[in-house]
Design an enzyme around this catalytic site. Structure first.
Site, short mmCIF file in Angstrom:
data_model
loop_
_atom_site.label_atom_id
_atom_site.label_comp_id
_atom_site.label_asym_id
_atom_site.label_seq_id
_atom_site.Cartn_x
_atom_site.Cartn_y
_atom_site.Cartn_z
N ASN A 153 0.70 -1.34 -0.12
CA ASN A 153 0.21 -0.39 -0.35
C ASN A 153 1.03 1.75 -0.54
OD1 ASN A 153 0.67 -0.21 2.59
ND2 ASN A 153 -0.65 0.31 3.88
N GLU A 252 3.57 -5.25 12.21
CA GLU A 252 2.37 -3.83 12.37
C GLU A 252 1.08 -4.52 11.13
OE1 GLU A 252 2.54 -1.42 13.42
OE2 GLU A 252 4.30 -0.77 14.06
N CYS A 286 -3.34 1.42 6.57
CA CYS A 286 -3.91 0.43 7.35
C CYS A 286 -4.34 1.56 8.91
CB CYS A 286 -2.51 -0.19 8.48
SG CYS A 286 -1.19 1.19 8.40
N GLU A 466 6.82 0.56 15.71
CA GLU A 466 7.85 1.75 15.72
C GLU A 466 7.94 2.88 14.82
OE1 GLU A 466 6.68 -0.72 11.59
OE2 GLU A 466 8.74 -2.10 11.75
P1 NAD Z 1 -0.12 -9.34 3.48
O1 NAD Z 1 -0.11 -10.20 4.99
O2 NAD Z 1 -0.42 -10.16 2.20
O3 NAD Z 1 1.58 -8.73 2.93
C1 NAD Z 1 2.63 -8.58 3.16
C2 NAD Z 1 3.75 -9.17 2.72
O4 NAD Z 1 4.10 -10.29 3.46
C3 NAD Z 1 4.31 -9.21 1.38
O5 NAD Z 1 5.60 -9.53 0.90
C4 NAD Z 1 3.89 -10.88 1.42
O6 NAD Z 1 4.14 -11.52 0.44
C5 NAD Z 1 4.18 -11.63 2.61
N1 NAD Z 1 3.36 -13.12 2.78
C6 NAD Z 1 2.37 -12.90 2.63
N2 NAD Z 1 1.93 -14.33 3.23
C7 NAD Z 1 3.51 -14.52 3.59
C8 NAD Z 1 3.40 -15.60 5.00
N3 NAD Z 1 3.10 -16.69 4.82
N4 NAD Z 1 4.96 -16.13 4.95
C9 NAD Z 1 6.21 -15.54 4.77
N5 NAD Z 1 5.73 -14.04 3.95
C10 NAD Z 1 4.50 -13.95 4.12
O7 NAD Z 1 -0.30 -7.94 3.04
P2 NAD Z 1 -0.51 -6.92 1.81
O8 NAD Z 1 -1.91 -7.46 1.52
O9 NAD Z 1 0.66 -7.10 0.97
O10 NAD Z 1 -0.73 -5.46 2.50
C11 NAD Z 1 -1.78 -5.08 3.09
C12 NAD Z 1 -2.35 -4.89 4.66
O11 NAD Z 1 -1.49 -4.93 5.53
C13 NAD Z 1 -3.71 -4.68 4.96
O12 NAD Z 1 -4.02 -5.61 6.17
C14 NAD Z 1 -3.28 -3.40 5.95
O13 NAD Z 1 -3.82 -3.28 7.70
C15 NAD Z 1 -2.17 -4.07 6.65
N6 NAD Z 1 -0.93 -2.85 6.80
C16 NAD Z 1 -0.74 -3.37 7.81
C17 NAD Z 1 0.19 -1.93 8.30
C18 NAD Z 1 0.39 -1.43 9.66
O14 NAD Z 1 0.97 -0.21 9.45
N7 NAD Z 1 -0.40 -1.94 10.56
C19 NAD Z 1 0.57 -0.81 7.64
C20 NAD Z 1 0.46 -0.76 6.29
C21 NAD Z 1 -0.72 -1.96 5.97
O1 6OD Z 2 4.30 7.66 8.13
C1 6OD Z 2 3.45 8.09 7.31
O2 6OD Z 2 3.87 9.64 6.43
C2 6OD Z 2 1.83 7.49 7.04
N1 6OD Z 2 1.66 7.27 6.36
C3 6OD Z 2 1.94 5.85 7.52
C4 6OD Z 2 0.94 5.04 6.92
C5 6OD Z 2 1.25 3.62 7.59
C6 6OD Z 2 -0.23 2.77 6.93
O3 6OD Z 2 -0.52 2.56 6.38
#
Ligand code: NAD
Ligand code: 6OD
Length: 485
Positions: A153, A252, A286, A466
């Site tokens: 994202n 996260e 997120c 973080e």
């Molecule tokens: P995802 O969990 O599908 O993938 C994240 C990473 O993990 C990717 O590089 C993926 O290839 C890898 N991955 C997936 N399954 C794995 C496994 N079994 N073993 C090892 N690696 C694996 O997430 P996404 O679809 O890329 O991102 C969206 C999600 O991320 C949403 O749920 C969102 O809420 C979350 N997110 C959280 C935060 C936060 O700061 N809390 C920030 C951004 C996104």
């Molecule tokens: O630190 C930032 O600028 C930012 N946009 C964080 C967002 C994190 C989650 O997706």
């Protein structure tokens, strides 16, 4: 057709297979990405280990801080290239990537250079059982080889948030960017080389998660710690892998973040903030809001205003400065989001705005992963639409009658990442913020972040924090050296 290669030990290399990368705005394939297999993951981890045994392992914090600044400068010099890559991978508006994604990534490297420079070893003087004195030096040492699993994202931003503190603390990293967004992590390898980061300190392996490079990396016995930003269920899978070898994890994860709008709020500010929190990055943030609770006296007015705002958001080419919202990341993710749209309809939701696929996209964007900005009312709190993370440009709005009730409803979730509350009553702001079960609470704003502050969630939203010194705590081990005088 572009080829995007793994970057291992300072050199590009192919893998065991190739996978396609499409532009989410147009649906067109524009690159083939090299998928790392067991041999590539092995080599990346071995290169990281070797770098720790070499000059990198003996580097001072000052030298590493200088390198982080050089990396920040390097990204800045190639800003246009990073921007093009992020926009091509994600389809997000160029205006957003140029104001948030790339500059915030640069800021991460500068910020952690500063943080590590200011970090000092602790010194204690103490007595010993024989009555003679001793001193203690409590040092922070690197953990070792860190696996970095990044999402799609905010690809470079969320990767840099892990890589910068990991390097600041003297670790070596092997990064697995999301399969959806392979480009900027790859470009970063070139910046690292130019900045003088020793080979092996930063490697990139491409591929998917389960059964591919992500899982291979997490299961690798010579990885010392794993940091992931991703879905909560990915956290569960990674934690199982980390249990073998009792490796540290920093997560996260997902959210289902509430926004509480009290009748005494500044209506226009609450509306503007809620629009941003629901629709920015097409809802793929997120900390984005997916549940809005509005106090009954202003409920009807707020629903109407939010609906109107959603309908007026301009969807379009990332390159058009008037574009307010881009596509979702992929056709696969669009299917997931549209399934929630269908579910809301099936459960009898009132659709205030959107609810489907936009019909009027120009021909060159017609195959992109577009969905309409969508607002529902009328669902019950136990609906999956109200309980599960959708990660799309949508929210459900419900009325509430008093503070206790709305706090209970906001907290009734398995997640606990972020919450926003809108009120001009200072006492209420403090009271409610304290009682909301979330890692981050915004009052009369949304999305503001000082890079030094702790960022992370409770419950299924993550493990650890973080930002600033909180990151340094994860990416280093404490070691006490006791010297008898
Ligand atoms: P995802 O969990 O599908 O993938 C994240 C990473 O993990 C990717 O590089 C993926 O290839 C890898 N991955 C997936 N399954 C794995 C496994 N079994 N073993 C090892 N690696 C694996 O997430 P996404 O679809 O890329 O991102 C969206 C999600 O991320 C949403 O749920 C969102 O809420 C979350 N997110 C959280 C935060 C936060 O700061 N809390 C920030 C951004 C996104
Ligand atoms: O630190 C930032 O600028 C930012 N946009 C964080 C967002 C994190 C989650 O997706």
């Amino acid at each position: 057709m572009k080829q995007i290669l793994n970057q291992i030990g300072g050199a590009p290399c192919a893998g065991i297979a190739w996978f396609d990368k499409r532009n989410p705005a147009t649906g067109r394939m524009f690159a083939r990405v090299a998928e790392a297999g067991p041999a590539e993951v092995d080599r990346a981890v071995a290169a990281a280990r070797a770098s720790l045994a070499g000059s990198w392992g003996r580097s001072s914090t000052g030298e590493r801080a200088d390198l982080l600044i050089a990396i920040a400068d390097g990204i800045e010099r190639r800003f246009a290239e990073f921007l093009d890559a992020e926009v091509e991978d994600t389809g997000k508006p160029r205006s957003q990537a140029s104001q948030v994604d790339i500059p915030r990534s640069i800021a991460n490297f500068r910020n952690f250079a500063e943080a590590i420079r200011q970090h000092s070893t602790e010194y204690f003087e103490g007595g010993t059982p024989d009555g003679r004195g001793a001193i203690h030096l409590t040092q922070r040492r690197p953990i070792g080889v860190v696996a970095v699993l990044a999402p799609w994202n905010l690809p470079l931003l969320l990767l840099s948030w892990k890589v910068a503190p990991a390097l600041a603390c003297g670790n070596a990293v092997v990064c697995k960017p999301s399969e959806e967004t392979p480009q900027t992590a790859t470009l970063l390898a070139g910046v690292m080389r130019d900045a003088g980061v020793p080979d092996g300190v930063y490697s990139v392996v491409h591929g998917y998660g389960a059964g591919s490079a992500g899982e291979l990396l997490c299961r690798h016995p010579d990885v010392d710690a794993i940091t992931l930003t991703g879905e909560s269920r990915t956290g569960t899978a990674v934690m199982k892998a980390a249990a073998e070898g009792t490796r540290a994890v920093s997560f996260e994860l997902g959210g289902k973040n509430p926004s509480l709008v009290f009748a005494d709020c500044d209506f226009d500010a609450a509306l503007e903030g809620t629009v941003r929190s629901v629709f920015q990055n097409s809802g793929q943030i997120c900390v984005g809001t997916e549940r809005v609770y509005v106090e009954r006296p202003i409920y009807a007015r707020f629903v109407a205003a939010l609906g109107k705002a959603a309908q007026s958001l301009k969807l379009g080419s990332p390159d058009d400065p008037r574009t307010a919202m881009g596509p979702l990341i992929s056709e696969k993710h669009r299917r997931k989001v549209l399934a929630y749209y269908a579910r809301a309809r099936a459960e009898g939701a009132t659709v205030i705005a959107g609810g489907g696929i936009p019909a009027d996209m120009p021909t060159d964007l017609a195959e992109g992963a577009w969905v309409q900005p969508t607002i529902w009312t009328g669902l019950t709190e136990d609906s999956p639409v109200v309980r599960e993370e959708i990660f799309g440009p949508c929210c459900h709005i419900a009325p509430f009658d008093n503070e206790d009730e709305v706090i209970a409803r906001a907290n009734d979730t398995e997640f606990g990442l972020a919450a926003a509350l809108w009120t001009t009553n200072l006492s209420r702001a403090h009271r409610v913020a304290t009682r909301l079960d979330a890692g981050i609470v915004w009052v009369n704003t949304w999305g503001h972040r000082d890079l030094r502050t702790p960022f992370g969630g409770t419950r299924r939203s993550g493990i650890g924090r973080e930002g600033g010194r909180h990151s340094l705590e994860f990416y280093s081990e404490l070691k006490d050296v006791c010297i008898k005088l």
